[in-house]
Design a protein around this motif. Structure first.
Motif, short mmCIF file in Angstrom:
data_model
loop_
_atom_site.label_atom_id
_atom_site.label_comp_id
_atom_site.label_asym_id
_atom_site.label_seq_id
_atom_site.Cartn_x
_atom_site.Cartn_y
_atom_site.Cartn_z
N THR A 1 -1.85 -1.62 5.29
CA THR A 1 -0.88 -0.71 4.70
C THR A 1 0.16 -1.48 3.89
N ASP A 2 0.64 -2.58 4.45
CA ASP A 2 1.63 -3.41 3.74
C ASP A 2 1.05 -3.98 2.46
N LYS A 3 -0.19 -4.42 2.53
CA LYS A 3 -0.85 -4.95 1.32
C LYS A 3 -0.98 -3.86 0.26
N PHE A 4 -1.30 -2.65 0.70
CA PHE A 4 -1.46 -1.54 -0.23
C PHE A 4 -0.12 -1.23 -0.91
N LYS A 5 0.97 -1.16 -0.13
CA LYS A 5 2.28 -0.87 -0.70
C LYS A 5 2.69 -1.95 -1.70
N GLU A 6 2.43 -3.19 -1.33
CA GLU A 6 2.76 -4.29 -2.24
C GLU A 6 1.95 -4.19 -3.53
N HIS A 7 0.68 -3.84 -3.38
CA HIS A 7 -0.22 -3.67 -4.52
C HIS A 7 0.31 -2.58 -5.46
N ILE A 8 0.76 -1.48 -4.89
CA ILE A 8 1.26 -0.36 -5.69
C ILE A 8 2.60 -0.71 -6.33
N ASN A 9 3.49 -1.29 -5.56
CA ASN A 9 4.82 -1.60 -6.08
C ASN A 9 4.77 -2.64 -7.19
N LEU A 10 3.85 -3.58 -7.10
CA LEU A 10 3.71 -4.56 -8.17
C LEU A 10 3.18 -3.89 -9.44
N GLY A 11 2.26 -2.97 -9.27
CA GLY A 11 1.64 -2.33 -10.43
C GLY A 11 2.49 -1.25 -11.07
N TYR A 12 3.39 -0.63 -10.28
CA TYR A 12 4.14 0.52 -10.79
C TYR A 12 5.65 0.29 -10.81
N THR A 13 6.06 -0.94 -10.96
CA THR A 13 7.47 -1.26 -11.16
C THR A 13 7.66 -1.59 -12.64
N ILE B 1 -11.64 -0.72 -10.92
CA ILE B 1 -12.11 -0.94 -9.55
C ILE B 1 -10.91 -1.21 -8.65
N SER B 2 -10.89 -0.58 -7.48
CA SER B 2 -9.79 -0.76 -6.53
C SER B 2 -10.30 -1.45 -5.27
N PRO B 3 -9.53 -2.41 -4.73
CA PRO B 3 -9.93 -3.06 -3.48
C PRO B 3 -9.73 -2.15 -2.26
N PHE B 4 -9.07 -1.00 -2.47
CA PHE B 4 -8.73 -0.13 -1.34
C PHE B 4 -9.58 1.14 -1.30
N TYR B 5 -10.33 1.43 -2.35
CA TYR B 5 -11.08 2.69 -2.41
C TYR B 5 -12.50 2.46 -2.90
N GLU B 6 -13.38 3.35 -2.46
CA GLU B 6 -14.67 3.54 -3.11
C GLU B 6 -14.48 4.78 -3.98
N THR B 7 -14.31 4.57 -5.27
CA THR B 7 -13.86 5.64 -6.16
C THR B 7 -14.74 6.88 -6.09
N SER B 8 -16.05 6.71 -6.08
CA SER B 8 -16.96 7.86 -6.07
C SER B 8 -16.79 8.70 -4.81
N GLU B 9 -16.43 8.07 -3.68
CA GLU B 9 -16.21 8.81 -2.44
C GLU B 9 -14.88 9.57 -2.48
N VAL B 10 -13.84 8.92 -3.01
CA VAL B 10 -12.53 9.57 -3.09
C VAL B 10 -12.59 10.78 -4.00
N PRO C 1 -3.73 -1.68 -17.85
CA PRO C 1 -3.93 -0.57 -16.89
C PRO C 1 -3.34 -0.88 -15.53
N THR C 2 -2.64 0.09 -14.96
CA THR C 2 -2.07 -0.06 -13.63
C THR C 2 -3.17 0.16 -12.58
N PRO C 3 -2.95 -0.28 -11.34
CA PRO C 3 -3.96 -0.09 -10.29
C PRO C 3 -4.31 1.38 -10.09
N LEU C 4 -5.56 1.64 -9.78
CA LEU C 4 -6.00 2.99 -9.47
C LEU C 4 -5.45 3.40 -8.11
N VAL C 5 -4.79 4.56 -8.06
CA VAL C 5 -4.13 4.99 -6.83
C VAL C 5 -4.51 6.43 -6.49
#
Length: 510
Positions: free
Chosen positions: A4-16, A366-375, A395-399
């Motif tokens: 979860t912490d890695k995900f938040k860091e991933h998002i905050n880096l991409g969307y700041t 491609i996201s390290p946290f999701y399988e896009t086709s499943e989501v 491009p920002t990370p896929l969220v």
């Protein structure tokens, strides 16, 4: 917890972002919304266009509403093509409830119900400001593509426009165009042949039939005066951008009219707005709902023109956003130009659906946290996969995002509320006053009557359909002397004006 912490860091880096932005939602991991992982959209790159896609009922229209609201609150005006009649509620404050409170708490934003300044517009019989354009403003290239003419027929139409420029015959509506086409193969045949060469009667008759087809879709309400000035889209009220909602609910089954209007609007904006390069925020954003109606009925040449405008119009500070069910509804050449992508859920009921979903997944990072086709098949209403462009165009990370709720009404306006909105409009008095000045139809009719006095009595009933009598109408040159008509004449008549990328009049002399 570490994931979860890695995900938040991933998002905050991409969307700041250093520049201005707005919050559209918060990131989700394992179907849970995470506080502290806000997803933001930077204003600076919104002129790179966008896509809002997803199956029916997944929340596309509410996402469009949220983005239009946030742009307005930032002082950015927008234009919304409302084919389903879902967007008029923007004019009134929303209503809070327990579900909205919970969603807002998850995202970390307060819910502040507010109405947005709205201008209701129409190209048909819906209530609101009447949007019109003249045939001359379209020009021969765009008219040929809308009518789906071949090269020979397009050449004839170009000849007709040239002749009208030379002879000072204003082409205002479709009746004017039909009149001059009939003149070319009948009374004016000798003159045209001497000036330009022989013209095929069969080709002209084909063009006439296609004009009738366009009229049957309601285009006669759109062509004419007073021509809409696209600068009236770029307005603010009390520091908020005005949202112009073009109500198109009564033309859902008339795709040619819709695509005709949309293309003329894009062409006019491109030719009118000055170059401004990349600014801190867009000058105007356009949202085209049910975008598949544009592309499914467009010829190859017309698609090339749309692609050219999408590529070039961003330098005018304009962002275009297509709202449709699947990304495959948008041609690959245009899809590759889109910076913001908001993908709601898709449904997989057949093998064909699953193939389409896998193809859709390939359009996203491609996201390290999701399988896009499943989501794509597991998201709920009000959730979407989002990727944008940061301020450097990367491009920002896929969220997987839980989207914020609209602050304006999620329902539609009542008939009385619509009437009140129209009464408050500052543009209705400007554009809804009927104008029917002398143009090609009347000038040619008068010319023929003067040439053959014995036919005047026979021709009079036809002329009366356009105007009560010759005594009641102003001559063209009398109209020219009146200040109220000078702008219209400048937009539609003088042959010195050049034609731009879509073959339409450039109005830079206005």
């Amino acid at each position: 917890m570490e994931q979860t912490d890695k995900f938040k860091e991933h998002i905050n880096l991409g969307y700041t972002f250093k520049k201005d932005s707005f919050i559209i939602g918060t990131g989700m991991l394992d179907q849970q919304a995470l506080n502290g992982a806000q997803v933001k959209i930077p204003l600076k790159t919104l002129n790179r266009h966008g896509l809002i896609a997803g199956a029916t009922g997944t929340g596309k229209t509410k996402t469009l509403q949220v983005i239009a609201e946030q742009l307005s609150l930032k002082g950015i005006p927008s234009v919304l093509m409302d084919l389903k009649g879902d967007l008029t509620g923007l004019a009134c404050p929303g209503t809070n409830n327990e579900h909205i409170e919970k969603r807002c708490a998850s995202i970390g934003v307060p819910y502040e119900a507010t109405g947005i300044p709205v201008e209701l517009m129409s190209i048909s019989n819906e209530k609101g400001v009447k949007l019109k354009a003249t045939v001359s403003e379209f020009g021969p290239v765009l008219m040929s593509q809308i009518l789906d003419l071949n090269d020979t027929q397009s050449g004839i139409l170009s000849l007709v426009f040239r002749y009208c420029d030379m002879k000072h015959l204003p082409l205002l509506d479709l009746m004017d165009l039909r009149s001059i086409l009939k003149y070319v193969i009948n009374e004016g045949k000798a003159e045209i042949t001497k000036e330009f060469g022989a013209v095929s009667s069969n080709s002209v008759n084909t063009i006439l039939r296609k004009i009738i087809e366009l009229e049957q879709q309601g285009a006669e309400n759109f062509y004419g005066e007073r021509s809409f000035d696209v600068e009236d889209f770029v307005r603010q009220e009390s520091g908020r951008g005005v949202v112009s909602i073009i109500r198109l609910t009564d033309i859902q089954n008339r795709p040619k009219l819709f695509s005709t209007f949309m293309l003329s609007l894009l062409s006019e904006i491109y030719e009118t707005f000055p170059e401004q390069g990349d600014q801190e925020a867009p000058k105007l954003c356009l949202f085209i709902d049910e975008a598949h109606l544009v592309f499914s009925n467009a010829s190859k040449d017309l698609l090339e023109k749309i692609e050219a405008i999408v590529k070039l119009i961003r330098s005018k500070g304009v962002g275009i956003f297509f709202c449709t069910q699947t990304p495959t509804d948008v041609p690959d050449e245009i899809l590759g130009q889109l910076g913001l992508k908001v993908q709601h859920a898709l449904r997989a009921f057949t093998a064909k659906d699953r193939k389409a979903i896998n193809k859709t997944a390939e359009n996203y990072p491609i996201s390290p946290f999701y399988e896009t086709s499943e989501v794509l098949t597991s998201m709920g209403i009000g959730e979407a996969l989002i990727t944008a462009l940061n301020e450097k165009g990367i491009p920002t990370p896929l969220v997987h995002t839980l989207l914020r709720a609209p602050v304006s009404r999620m329902g539609i306006l009542s008939a009385d509320e619509i009437d009140n909105q129209v009464k408050k409009s500052k543009l209705v008095s400007k554009y809804n006053e009927p104008i029917n000045r002398e143009s090609a139809f009347e000038i040619l009719e008068e010319k023929l009557n003067n040439a053959a006095p014995e036919n005047r009595e026979k021709e009079a009933p036809s002329s009366s359909k356009r105007k009560a009598s010759a005594k009641e109408k102003e001559s063209f040159f009398e109209a020219l002397s009146k200040n109220t008509m000078v702008r219209q004449l400048g937009r539609t008549f003088f042959r010195e004006l050049t034609r731009g990328i879509m073959g339409s009049l450039t109005n830079k002399k206005r």
